[in-house]
Design a protein around this motif. Structure first.
Motif, mmCIF file in Angstrom:
data_model
loop_
_atom_site.group_PDB
_atom_site.id
_atom_site.type_symbol
_atom_site.label_atom_id
_atom_site.label_comp_id
_atom_site.label_asym_id
_atom_site.label_seq_id
_atom_site.Cartn_x
_atom_site.Cartn_y
_atom_site.Cartn_z
ATOM 1 N N SER A 174 5.210 -12.889 0.112
ATOM 2 C CA SER A 174 5.636 -11.711 0.640
ATOM 3 C C SER A 174 6.902 -11.054 0.109
ATOM 4 C CB SER A 174 5.949 -12.302 2.131
ATOM 5 O OG SER A 174 6.238 -10.977 3.050
ATOM 6 N N LYS B 88 8.544 -6.049 -3.128
ATOM 7 C CA LYS B 88 9.002 -5.681 -4.273
ATOM 8 C C LYS B 88 7.942 -4.865 -5.014
ATOM 9 C CE LYS B 88 12.679 -9.362 -4.782
ATOM 10 N NZ LYS B 88 13.545 -10.274 -5.451
ATOM 11 N N ARG B 89 6.918 -5.517 -5.254
ATOM 12 C CA ARG B 89 5.680 -4.843 -5.993
ATOM 13 C C ARG B 89 5.272 -3.379 -5.116
ATOM 14 N NH1 ARG B 89 1.872 -9.631 -8.034
ATOM 15 N NH2 ARG B 89 3.014 -10.314 -9.815
ATOM 16 N N ILE B 90 5.309 -3.532 -3.762
ATOM 17 C CA ILE B 90 4.860 -2.198 -3.301
ATOM 18 C C ILE B 90 5.953 -1.077 -3.343
ATOM 19 C CG2 ILE B 90 4.971 -1.523 -0.630
ATOM 20 C CD1 ILE B 90 3.143 -4.089 -0.097
ATOM 21 N N GLN B 91 7.266 -1.756 -3.167
ATOM 22 C CA GLN B 91 8.320 -0.844 -3.564
ATOM 23 C C GLN B 91 8.422 -0.297 -4.796
ATOM 24 O OE1 GLN B 91 11.750 -3.113 -2.625
ATOM 25 N NE2 GLN B 91 12.314 -1.977 -0.716
ATOM 26 N N ALA B 92 8.017 -0.924 -5.882
ATOM 27 C CA ALA B 92 7.884 -0.547 -7.249
ATOM 28 C C ALA B 92 6.665 0.342 -7.202
ATOM 29 C CB ALA B 92 7.683 -1.553 -8.398
ATOM 30 N N ALA B 93 5.760 0.121 -6.726
ATOM 31 C CA ALA B 93 4.388 1.058 -6.805
ATOM 32 C C ALA B 93 4.644 2.388 -6.108
ATOM 33 C CB ALA B 93 3.497 0.419 -5.898
ATOM 34 N N GLU B 94 5.402 2.307 -4.665
ATOM 35 C CA GLU B 94 5.852 3.551 -4.286
ATOM 36 C C GLU B 94 6.588 4.344 -5.071
ATOM 37 O OE1 GLU B 94 7.445 1.815 -0.516
ATOM 38 O OE2 GLU B 94 5.742 1.880 0.570
ATOM 39 N N ARG C 127 7.896 -11.191 -2.963
ATOM 40 C CA ARG C 127 7.262 -10.577 -4.174
ATOM 41 C C ARG C 127 6.642 -9.531 -4.049
ATOM 42 N NH1 ARG C 127 5.316 -15.980 -6.823
ATOM 43 N NH2 ARG C 127 7.170 -17.062 -6.596
ATOM 44 N N LEU C 128 5.677 -9.455 -2.961
ATOM 45 C CA LEU C 128 4.606 -8.326 -2.663
ATOM 46 C C LEU C 128 5.387 -7.107 -2.165
ATOM 47 C CD1 LEU C 128 1.741 -7.500 -2.541
ATOM 48 C CD2 LEU C 128 1.554 -8.527 -0.227
ATOM 49 N N ASP D 18 6.738 4.344 -8.045
ATOM 50 C CA ASP D 18 5.755 4.933 -9.209
ATOM 51 C C ASP D 18 5.028 6.157 -8.735
ATOM 52 O OD1 ASP D 18 6.875 3.193 -11.209
ATOM 53 O OD2 ASP D 18 5.024 1.659 -11.014
#
Length: 100
Positions: A46, A51-57, A48-49, A59
């Protein structure tokens, strides 16, 4: 002797019952340990996910900014094209007048 035999029989039943309960408790403790481990793994995933969501946002925000800049540049280009077309028309008209 009947009373002693009945008592011994009852003790065997209780001992058997207690053994079954201990087995069930051990089984439940094992399942609990597995659930705790699964919970910890889920929390890691959760995190890690998230963090990935934040990075995608981030981007997506950068992409929105780039698209807005592209739209502004395209608008400027269209304005420049309209001015160029207008100037070209004036030049053609003036050349035609000079040729007369």
């Amino acid at each position: 002797e009947g009373l002693i035999g009945a008592g011994a029989s009852k003790l065997k039943q209780l001992d058997s019952s207690a053994a079954k309960e201990r087995h069930e408790v051990a089984k439940l403790l094992g399942e609990l340990a597995q659930l705790k481990a699964a919970k910890e793994e889920t929390e890691k995933l959760s995190g890690r996910l998230a963090k990935r969501i934040q990075a995608a946002e981030a981007d997506c925000q950068k992409l929105d900014e780039v698209q807005a800049e592209r739209d502004r540049a395209l608008s400027d280009l269209q304005e420049e094209r309209a001015r160029t077309d207008s100037l070209t028309s004036r030049i053609v008209r003036l050349e035609n007048e000079n040729l007369k």
